[in-house]
Design a protein around this motif. Structure first.
Motif, PDB file in Angstrom:
ATOM      1  N   ASP A  32       6.106 -17.233   7.401  1.00  0.00           N
ATOM      2  CA  ASP A  32       7.169 -17.117   6.402  1.00  0.00           C
ATOM      3  C   ASP A  32       6.721 -17.630   5.036  1.00  0.00           C
ATOM      4  O   ASP A  32       7.151 -17.118   4.002  1.00  0.00           O
ATOM      5  CB  ASP A  32       8.405 -17.891   6.850  1.00  0.00           C
ATOM      6  N   LYS A  33       5.881 -18.635   5.038  1.00  0.00           N
ATOM      7  CA  LYS A  33       5.431 -19.235   3.790  1.00  0.00           C
ATOM      8  C   LYS A  33       4.234 -18.505   3.197  1.00  0.00           C
ATOM      9  O   LYS A  33       4.120 -18.339   1.975  1.00  0.00           O
ATOM     10  CB  LYS A  33       5.069 -20.701   4.029  1.00  0.00           C
ATOM     11  N   GLU A  34       3.320 -18.042   4.056  1.00  0.00           N
ATOM     12  CA  GLU A  34       2.047 -17.513   3.578  1.00  0.00           C
ATOM     13  C   GLU A  34       2.069 -16.021   3.278  1.00  0.00           C
ATOM     14  O   GLU A  34       1.237 -15.526   2.507  1.00  0.00           O
ATOM     15  CB  GLU A  34       0.945 -17.798   4.613  1.00  0.00           C
ATOM     16  N   LEU A  35       2.994 -15.266   3.868  1.00  0.00           N
ATOM     17  CA  LEU A  35       3.031 -13.815   3.661  1.00  0.00           C
ATOM     18  C   LEU A  35       4.237 -13.460   2.790  1.00  0.00           C
ATOM     19  O   LEU A  35       5.377 -13.466   3.259  1.00  0.00           O
ATOM     20  CB  LEU A  35       3.106 -13.088   5.006  1.00  0.00           C
ATOM     21  N   ALA A  36       3.979 -13.162   1.537  1.00  0.00           N
ATOM     22  CA  ALA A  36       5.062 -12.818   0.599  1.00  0.00           C
ATOM     23  C   ALA A  36       5.834 -11.602   1.113  1.00  0.00           C
ATOM     24  O   ALA A  36       5.242 -10.598   1.509  1.00  0.00           O
ATOM     25  CB  ALA A  36       4.483 -12.520  -0.778  1.00  0.00           C
ATOM     26  N   TYR A  79      12.105  -9.927  12.459  1.00  0.00           N
ATOM     27  CA  TYR A  79      11.601 -10.259  11.127  1.00  0.00           C
ATOM     28  C   TYR A  79      11.988  -9.178  10.117  1.00  0.00           C
ATOM     29  O   TYR A  79      12.379  -8.056  10.473  1.00  0.00           O
ATOM     30  CB  TYR A  79      10.071 -10.409  11.149  1.00  0.00           C
ATOM     31  N   GLN A  80      11.847  -9.539   8.842  1.00  0.00           N
ATOM     32  CA  GLN A  80      12.024  -8.605   7.731  1.00  0.00           C
ATOM     33  C   GLN A  80      10.742  -8.639   6.904  1.00  0.00           C
ATOM     34  O   GLN A  80      10.152  -9.702   6.708  1.00  0.00           O
ATOM     35  CB  GLN A  80      13.205  -9.040   6.878  1.00  0.00           C
ATOM     36  N   LEU A  81      10.305  -7.467   6.453  1.00  0.00           N
ATOM     37  CA  LEU A  81       9.114  -7.401   5.613  1.00  0.00           C
ATOM     38  C   LEU A  81       9.364  -6.423   4.475  1.00  0.00           C
ATOM     39  O   LEU A  81       9.655  -5.245   4.707  1.00  0.00           O
ATOM     40  CB  LEU A  81       7.891  -6.961   6.424  1.00  0.00           C
ATOM     41  N   ASN A  82       9.253  -6.926   3.252  1.00  0.00           N
ATOM     42  CA  ASN A  82       9.460  -6.115   2.058  1.00  0.00           C
ATOM     43  C   ASN A  82       8.182  -6.089   1.224  1.00  0.00           C
ATOM     44  O   ASN A  82       7.456  -7.081   1.141  1.00  0.00           O
ATOM     45  CB  ASN A  82      10.602  -6.675   1.204  1.00  0.00           C
ATOM     46  N   ILE A  86       3.549   1.205  -1.241  1.00  0.00           N
ATOM     47  CA  ILE A  86       3.046   1.520   0.088  1.00  0.00           C
ATOM     48  C   ILE A  86       1.713   0.812   0.340  1.00  0.00           C
ATOM     49  O   ILE A  86       1.451   0.340   1.451  1.00  0.00           O
ATOM     50  CB  ILE A  86       2.924   3.044   0.299  1.00  0.00           C
ATOM     51  N   ASP A  87       0.871   0.715  -0.704  1.00  0.00           N
ATOM     52  CA  ASP A  87      -0.401   0.006  -0.533  1.00  0.00           C
ATOM     53  C   ASP A  87      -0.155  -1.472  -0.258  1.00  0.00           C
ATOM     54  O   ASP A  87      -0.836  -2.083   0.586  1.00  0.00           O
ATOM     55  CB  ASP A  87      -1.274   0.160  -1.775  1.00  0.00           C
ATOM     56  N   ASP A  88       0.812  -2.041  -0.973  1.00  0.00           N
ATOM     57  CA  ASP A  88       1.163  -3.446  -0.758  1.00  0.00           C
ATOM     58  C   ASP A  88       1.691  -3.646   0.656  1.00  0.00           C
ATOM     59  O   ASP A  88       1.333  -4.616   1.340  1.00  0.00           O
ATOM     60  CB  ASP A  88       2.210  -3.863  -1.794  1.00  0.00           C
ATOM     61  N   PHE A  89       2.530  -2.717   1.116  1.00  0.00           N
ATOM     62  CA  PHE A  89       3.089  -2.817   2.468  1.00  0.00           C
ATOM     63  C   PHE A  89       1.970  -2.741   3.514  1.00  0.00           C
ATOM     64  O   PHE A  89       1.938  -3.545   4.460  1.00  0.00           O
ATOM     65  CB  PHE A  89       4.101  -1.703   2.719  1.00  0.00           C
ATOM     66  N   ASN A  90       1.065  -1.777   3.358  1.00  0.00           N
ATOM     67  CA  ASN A  90      -0.028  -1.630   4.324  1.00  0.00           C
ATOM     68  C   ASN A  90      -0.893  -2.884   4.376  1.00  0.00           C
ATOM     69  O   ASN A  90      -1.324  -3.315   5.450  1.00  0.00           O
ATOM     70  CB  ASN A  90      -0.880  -0.415   3.969  1.00  0.00           C
ATOM     71  N   HIS A  91      -1.148  -3.463   3.211  1.00  0.00           N
ATOM     72  CA  HIS A  91      -1.944  -4.686   3.157  1.00  0.00           C
ATOM     73  C   HIS A  91      -1.230  -5.825   3.895  1.00  0.00           C
ATOM     74  O   HIS A  91      -1.850  -6.558   4.687  1.00  0.00           O
ATOM     75  CB  HIS A  91      -2.203  -5.079   1.703  1.00  0.00           C
ATOM     76  N   LYS A  92       0.074  -5.982   3.657  1.00  0.00           N
ATOM     77  CA  LYS A  92       0.826  -7.069   4.284  1.00  0.00           C
ATOM     78  C   LYS A  92       0.922  -6.878   5.795  1.00  0.00           C
ATOM     79  O   LYS A  92       0.776  -7.844   6.562  1.00  0.00           O
ATOM     80  CB  LYS A  92       2.224  -7.161   3.669  1.00  0.00           C
ATOM     81  N   PHE A  93       1.133  -5.639   6.222  1.00  0.00           N
ATOM     82  CA  PHE A  93       1.264  -5.401   7.658  1.00  0.00           C
ATOM     83  C   PHE A  93      -0.066  -5.612   8.368  1.00  0.00           C
ATOM     84  O   PHE A  93      -0.120  -6.135   9.489  1.00  0.00           O
ATOM     85  CB  PHE A  93       1.799  -3.989   7.932  1.00  0.00           C
ATOM     86  N   GLY A 130       7.346   4.315   7.575  1.00  0.00           N
ATOM     87  CA  GLY A 130       7.394   5.157   6.382  1.00  0.00           C
ATOM     88  C   GLY A 130       8.150   4.546   5.223  1.00  0.00           C
ATOM     89  O   GLY A 130       8.276   5.181   4.176  1.00  0.00           O
ATOM     90  N   THR A 131       8.650   3.315   5.400  1.00  0.00           N
ATOM     91  CA  THR A 131       9.357   2.645   4.309  1.00  0.00           C
ATOM     92  C   THR A 131       8.577   1.397   3.905  1.00  0.00           C
ATOM     93  O   THR A 131       7.671   0.953   4.609  1.00  0.00           O
ATOM     94  CB  THR A 131      10.775   2.227   4.726  1.00  0.00           C
ATOM     95  N   ILE A 132       8.953   0.829   2.750  1.00  0.00           N
ATOM     96  CA  ILE A 132       8.295  -0.397   2.294  1.00  0.00           C
ATOM     97  C   ILE A 132       9.236  -1.597   2.389  1.00  0.00           C
ATOM     98  O   ILE A 132       8.892  -2.691   1.972  1.00  0.00           O
ATOM     99  CB  ILE A 132       7.759  -0.252   0.857  1.00  0.00           C
ATOM    100  N   MET A 133      10.417  -1.357   2.959  1.00  0.00           N
ATOM    101  CA  MET A 133      11.370  -2.434   3.235  1.00  0.00           C
ATOM    102  C   MET A 133      11.855  -2.226   4.659  1.00  0.00           C
ATOM    103  O   MET A 133      12.593  -1.278   4.935  1.00  0.00           O
ATOM    104  CB  MET A 133      12.540  -2.421   2.243  1.00  0.00           C
TER     105      MET A 133
END
Length: 264
Positions: A32-36, A79-82, A86-93, A130-133
């Motif tokens: 929760d703290k390390e992954l924006a 969990y929730q991930l925003n 799409i590039d930002d989402f792929n990197h976070k996932f 297929g979404t970023i939120m």
């Protein structure tokens, strides 16, 4: 990486902006703290347990009880991930998947950070491909269904008493350490006369005897002395201790017991 047994103050943790009470720390990483953009929403399964009963057929009504055991546990983290793109989402996932790798990994939740669990992530699900939120679930299987507390230490001269209200169940201990008071040919360690260890041999004053329950070994000044055990008078490696038990060694100048409380 943080020490997997590093426990932090829950008040300090929960006061961080947006940090949920059930925030997950897995493998030393507070996700929760390390992954924006990541946020733990809730956790299910922590309060649950099941028990398997082993029975045999009986000529009487019902069945003959033989034994029972607590089954493995399964926790589900919602969990929730925003993300912004799409590039930002792929990197976070990808980062999330990387952090969730490993077998029997130590993890804990912010609202019970005095205990650590061990488990393996068996499933990571994205609810809205297929979404970023998005929201999703992380499933962790615990082959060891117990929570394990911080290491505790009790000591005394010739005896050490376990006085711990958190110890709700009989459970193993990690280590007994004996400092030998004077030269002797015999070391005897007892746990309320239920479990015993007898060592023959030569033991000098101030030498250190360690009974390592995890390694199933006994050491004198760092050297294994398993061959010194009198097996006809020893059953200590079967020991389960409870609150109120006393560990005694009359040949000791100091005796200490190390253990971790485990609870469901």
């Amino acid at each position: 990486m943080k020490n997997l047994y590093e426990f932090q103050d829950i008040t300090a943790k929960s006061s961080q902006l947006g940090l949920m009470p059930e925030a997950l720390t897995f493998g030393g990483i507070n996700i929760d703290k390390e992954l924006a953009g990541y946020r733990t929403l809730n956790v299910s399964g922590r309060e649950n347990y099941t028990r398997t009963i082993n029975t045999a057929n009986s000529t009487a009504d019902g069945e003959l009880f033989i034994s029972s055991k607590i089954d493995t546990a399964e926790l589900t983290i919602k969990y929730q991930l925003n993300a912004d793109t799409i590039d930002d989402f792929n990197h976070k996932f990808t980062q999330l998947k990387y952090w969730l790798q490993g077998n029997e990994v130590a993890f804990y939740f912010a609202d019970e950070n005095e205990f650590v669990r061990y488990g393996t992530v068996t499933s990571l699900v994205n609810d809205n491909a297929g979404t970023i939120m998005t929201t999703g679930t992380i499933t962790i299987k615990m082959t060891d269904p117990f929570r394990h507390g911080q290491e505790k230490h009790v000591n005394g001269t010739t005896s050490a008493v376990i006085n711990d209200p958190q110890m709700l169940y009989a459970q193993p201990i990690d280590k007994i350490t004996v400092s030998v008071a004077s030269d002797t040919q015999l070391i005897a360690v007892n746990i309320d006369n239920d479990y015993n260890l007898t060592l023959n041999g030569s033991y000098t004053a101030n030498s250190t005897i360690i009974i390592d329950f995890n390694a199933l070994n006994v050491y004198q000044n760092g050297n294994s002395i398993l061959s010194n055990i009198d097996i006809t008078k020893t059953n200590i490696f079967e020991a389960l201790v409870s609150n109120g038990n006393t560990v005694t060694c009359q040949q000791a100048s100091n005796i200490s017991v190390d253990y971790r409380v485990r609870i469901l």
